[in-house]
Each structure stands twice: as C-alpha cells, then as structure tokens.
Design an enzyme around this catalytic site. Structure first.
Site, PDB file in Angstrom:
ATOM      1  N   SER A 275     -49.448  48.154  -1.158  1.00  0.00           N
ATOM      2  CA  SER A 275     -50.802  48.639  -1.466  1.00  0.00           C
ATOM      3  C   SER A 275     -51.009  50.072  -0.979  1.00  0.00           C
ATOM      4  CB  SER A 275     -51.862  47.703  -0.879  1.00  0.00           C
ATOM      5  OG  SER A 275     -51.610  47.435   0.472  1.00  0.00           O
ATOM      6  N   HIS A 305     -46.869  40.215  -1.302  1.00  0.00           N
ATOM      7  CA  HIS A 305     -47.711  41.102  -0.470  1.00  0.00           C
ATOM      8  C   HIS A 305     -48.978  40.331  -0.100  1.00  0.00           C
ATOM      9  CE1 HIS A 305     -49.179  44.710   1.271  1.00  0.00           C
ATOM     10  NE2 HIS A 305     -49.680  45.320   0.217  1.00  0.00           N
ATOM     11  N   HIS A 350     -40.776  39.624   6.991  1.00  0.00           N
ATOM     12  CA  HIS A 350     -41.435  40.919   6.777  1.00  0.00           C
ATOM     13  C   HIS A 350     -40.382  41.971   6.457  1.00  0.00           C
ATOM     14  CE1 HIS A 350     -44.025  44.417   7.437  1.00  0.00           C
ATOM     15  NE2 HIS A 350     -44.996  43.581   7.166  1.00  0.00           N
ATOM     16  N   ARG A 359     -50.725  40.886  14.404  1.00  0.00           N
ATOM     17  CA  ARG A 359     -51.925  40.470  13.653  1.00  0.00           C
ATOM     18  C   ARG A 359     -51.991  38.946  13.599  1.00  0.00           C
ATOM     19  NH1 ARG A 359     -50.827  43.564   8.154  1.00  0.00           N
ATOM     20  NH2 ARG A 359     -48.857  42.473   8.523  1.00  0.00           N
ATOM     21  N   ASP A 405     -50.296  36.741   7.297  1.00  0.00           N
ATOM     22  CA  ASP A 405     -50.805  35.786   6.311  1.00  0.00           C
ATOM     23  C   ASP A 405     -50.608  34.329   6.727  1.00  0.00           C
ATOM     24  OD1 ASP A 405     -51.569  37.862   4.599  1.00  0.00           O
ATOM     25  OD2 ASP A 405     -49.525  38.038   3.854  1.00  0.00           O
TER      26      ASP A 405
END
Ligand SMILES: CC(C)(COP(=O)(O)OP(=O)(O)OC[C@H]1O[C@@H](n2cnc3c(N)ncnc32)[C@H](O)[C@@H]1OP(=O)(O)O)[C@@H](O)C(=O)NCCC(=O)NCCS
Length: 478
Positions: A275, A305, A350, A359, A405
């Site tokens: 992105s 993604h 990743h 995160r 995620d």
C-alpha cells in the site's frame, strides 16, 4: 554474498538503525510551539530540503548495495530503492515511527481524557514532523479534522447505490477516488502553481481526506450491516476515533480506546509494503492524494497484504466450527497442518520482519488487560504457541511468527464488530495517515516520477552472461 558486500550491507544496516534510533533530524529544527501543523511544516521543510540537497550533492554517486538476480525474481526483496522517512522497519525490532517504537508512542503521545491509548492525531503529527506533539497541538488536529469531515452529496449517493455484494474495500477505494473532484492539489496543478508550493496543496488534500475517511467508512458499514441507518453528525468536541466509533454505532469506551490503538499502529510500515509503495508510485506521477490513496487501498485489499486480517478471522471461525471453541493444542496443530495442504496460514509470516510483530504484541497486551478470558483470544494465544514451530519445520518460511493481522480481528469481535469483510477498511483508514504524511514530504523534497528499469528475461540472461564474460573472460553460453 561476497565479504565486501556483506560488510557494506552491515554498515548500511547499522546506519539505518542508528538513524532510526536517534530519530529524525527534523527534531533539531523545531523552534515553534504553534499548534498549526502547516506552520510547523513550513518551518521544517526548507531546512530539510537544504540538508537533503547537500547530502545528494556530496554522495550522489555513492553505491549503497547490489542487486542480484534472486532479488529481481523475488519481489525486489531487500533492494534499497526508495526513500521513505515517516517510518523504518527493522527485521527484528519491528516498526519505528520517526524513530519511536510502538511502546514509546503509547507512552509519549497525548491521549484522550479517560483514554489509555495514543490519539492517532498525535501519531499523524509525529509522522509529519518527527516531533511528539503537545496536547494543544493534538487538539488542534482534532478540530481541523472535525471541521473538514463533511463529504459531498455525490459520494453519499454513489455509496448508497452500490450493490450490497460489492466488497467494502472496493466501495472504500471508489469513494476515495471520486473525492478527487475537489482536490486542491489537482486544481493548483492545473493553475500552474510553482513546484515549490506542491506540498502545501498535498497537505490540504491530506487533511481533508483523513477527515472524511471515517465518515465514508461508517456509511459503508451502516449500508452493509446496519440497514443503511444514518451515521449521525460529528461531535466537534470529540476526537477522530471517538467520532469514528460513534458513527459506526459503538459507544463502549474500551472499544473506542482500542480503535485509537488500532488506527495508530496500522498507519505506517515503511515504504516498501504494497500500500505504501503504491501510493508513493502513483503520487510520483503527480496524481493527487485521493487517486494515490485509492490506489494504495486497492493494494491493501489483497489477501497477502491488508485483507489478511479478514482472512485470519474467517480461518479462526472455521476452526471453531470444525474443532470447537475450546480446542486442544493437538487439535489446533492438526487444523494448521490441514490448512497448509491448500493455503498459507493467515496472520503468520512477513516479507521483512523476522520476529513477532510488535503490533501483534501490543494488541495481545490489550487483550490480556481487557479480555483475558475470551475464548477466541485463547485460541489466538494457542496459535501463537503452536504455529511458529510448524511453519519453522517446513523449512522455507523465513518468518514463522505472527504479524499484526493475527490479532486485530479477535479484538474487534469481542466488542461486537463481527463483520470480517469490513476489517480491512479500518486498516485502510489508518494506513492513510502514514502514506499521506510521507506524500507531503515526497512533494516537499521534490521526488521525481518513479520509474525503475525493467528487463526482459532474455535481456537479464544476456546481461548476466556479459558480466560473467567480462569478469572471467569466458565465452557466454549460447
Ligand atoms: C506475508 C507473506 C506474504 C510474506 O511473503 P514472503 O516474503 O514471500 O515470505 P517468505 O519469503 O517467508 O516465503 C517463502 C515461502 O514460505 C511460504 N510462507 C510464508 N508465510 C507462510 C505462511 N504464513 N503459511 C504458509 N506458508 C508461508 C511462502 O508462501 C513461500 O512459499 P513458496 O516458496 O512455495 O511460494 C507470507 O508470509 C504470507 O503469505 N503470510 C500469510 C498472509 C499474511 O498474514 N499476510 C499479512 C502480512 S502483514
């Protein structure tokens, strides 16, 4: 890798790390305490332009790495080919926003009254200026965004007419695209505004767009999942996330704080992810911020993604259907092995990270504090225990650890947001903060049209053969 290249790589990595650790040089330039973000940028930009110009003049021919055939065929992994200042990702440590870790942001950025998580308004200020804002500066951003939040009627009409089957991300990106009717940058460009002023119009569009994104997202949400009920008005006294949560229809104060954390941590992940890279590329053609962010959203909508957060929840839901809400580690292990027969394990792995994503960790800490006994959270914890060793055993997976995620959907579910297809829209609202802060600087620093060289396979083979010949004197194979 040859020894010389290895030490060069080490040197570059250590430099990158040092830069990250000391934070961005702009800090030294801060002298004003104005609450007006544009004024602060107006002061910082000429100084940074000078610093970059001097650096380029002195080092324009300095090589910083080498490109291998493997890198070209391997999705350009590790090729250092972009300047992206708002954040830097370390493979082991994770993301730093302008030199600050997530933990530091949680500790240092201003919070809402009664809230424990940072306000995304402050994170945007940090990304744009490299400075931790004061409470007054953050309040100023909140007021600006609240004042700019109205969206044109034609966008509302378009959203209301979309078929319910159209994915929320497609609706989101389409709405952002059509907002470009009112782009101040596009107008300024057609009015021949000088290049030195581009950043000012990018800034204006960025502030307008960020302000409008929650309303657009909330309309999509209510159209799809709440019978098209009205989103209501922005409360000018409340922060961006509070208004967003309220427009979505949520008033739980912990959900609102979760949203503040969510919108902060998903904002930026350096420049090479799909992105961020997409918006960087598209805006280098001087497409306005609306077109550039819409393009970024289309990349974010991919399952490798941003869509992975939706995929994780769908996958966990199927897990529960198959083996129940309180499965054993052994049952989970078998479920993961079955998944691997046909697909990847969503939420793990990743392209850059080689450790657990911070995160993920901060969301886990939020869960431990607010929902320690939730069964889905327990499953996420079991997956954390079980999946890495399975992926590690495959041998080819470079990072078996969970990414952002793997956790976000379970938190949203807990507070009642069960519509998984919508999750990537939340990610998109946040990602706009990072890519737009960078876009202001990309234009301020005069970055040109992005246009890397591509090669055909035949051309690449010929190049490699010619280089081999030059190095060894051997004749290239026909
Ligand atoms: C994120 C991701 C796309 C990174 O891809 P990458 O940089 O190519 O990762 P790797 O170099 O480790 O990939 C090497 C191999 O391991 C596989 N692999 C990587 N992560 C995997 C996972 N979670 N489950 C199964 N296999 C995985 C890759 O598919 C690849 O297989 P291939 O050679 O047969 O094509 C990948 O880890 C993935 O698909 N993860 C699941 C989706 C996800 O969570 N995305 C969100 C990222 S924030």
């Amino acid at each position: 890798m040859p020894l010389a290249s290895r030490s060069l790589a080490r040197l570059i990595n250590s430099k990158l790390r040092t830069n990250t650790l000391v934070g961005f040089q702009l800090k030294c330039f801060a002298s004003t305490q104005t609450t007006d973000l544009k004024e602060v940028l107006r002061e910082l930009i000429p100084k940074e332009q000078k610093r970059v110009a001097a650096f380029k003049a002195e080092h324009k021919d300095t090589p910083i790495g080498q490109v291998t055939v493997d890198m070209i065929y391997g999705g350009m992994r590790s090729i250092k080919g972009l300047v992206y200042d708002t954040s830097v990702l370390d493979a082991n440590e994770g993301i730093r926003f302008r030199g600050k870790t997530i933990e530091e942001c949680q500790a240092e950025l201003p919070k809402a009254k009664g809230g424990e998580e940072p306000l995304p308004e402050g994170l945007f200020w940090l990304l744009a200026t490299s400075q931790i804002p004061t409470q007054e500066q953050v309040d100023w951003v909140t007021r600006e965004w609240n004042n700019r939040a109205d969206i044109p009627q034609h966008v509302v009409t378009m959203l209301n007419n979309f078929p319910a089957q159209l994915h929320p991300m497609s609706q989101f990106s389409a709405a952002i695209t059509v907002l470009n009717l009112n782009s101040k940058f596009a107008k300024a460009y057609s009015d021949n505004v000088p290049k030195s002023k581009y950043w000012e119009y990018i800034y204006e569009d960025s502030m307008d767009l960020i302000a409008k994104l929650p309303t657009i997202a909330a309309i999509i949400y209510r159209n799809l999942y709440r019978d098209g009920t009205a989103v209501g008005a922005i409360d000018p006294k409340k922060d961006w996330s509070w208004n967003f949560a309220t427009m979505l229809g949520y008033d739980n104060k912990y959900f609102i704080d979760l949203l503040r954390l969510y919108l902060t941590i998903h904002s930026d992940h350096e420049g090479g992810n799909v992105s961020a890279h997409t918006s960087h590329l598209v805006s280098s053609a001087l497409s306005d911020p609306y077109l550039s962010v819409a393009a970024a959203m289309n990349g974010l909508a991919g399952p490798l993604h941003g869509l992975a957060n939706q995929e994780v929840l769908i996958w966990i839901t199927k897990l529960v259907e198959k083996i129940g809400i309180t499965p054993t580690d052994e049952q989970i292990k078998q479920y993961v092995l079955d998944t691997l027969k046909t697909s990847v394990v969503p939420g793990f792995g990743h392209a850059v990270l080689r450790k657990t994503d911070p995160r993920y960790t901060c969301q886990r800490e939020f869960a431990l504090k607010h929902l320690p006994n939730d069964n889905l959270f327990k499953i996420v914890s079991q997956l954390y225990k079980v999946v890495p060793s399975i992926l590690g055993d495959i041998g080819k997976v470079k990072n078996p650890w969970p990414n952002v995620d793997a956790h976000s959907g379970v938190l949203l579910q807990f507070y009642g947001m069960k519509e998984m297809n919508f999750y990537t829209v939340l990610f998109g609202v946040s990602r706009a903060l990072g890519v737009l802060a960078q876009m202001i600087w990309s234009r301020a620093l005069g970055f040109p049209l992005e246009r890397p060289k591509s090669l055909s396979t035949d051309g690449l083979m010929a190049l490699v053969a010619a280089q081999k010949k030059a190095a060894t004197g051997d004749k290239p194979k026909a």
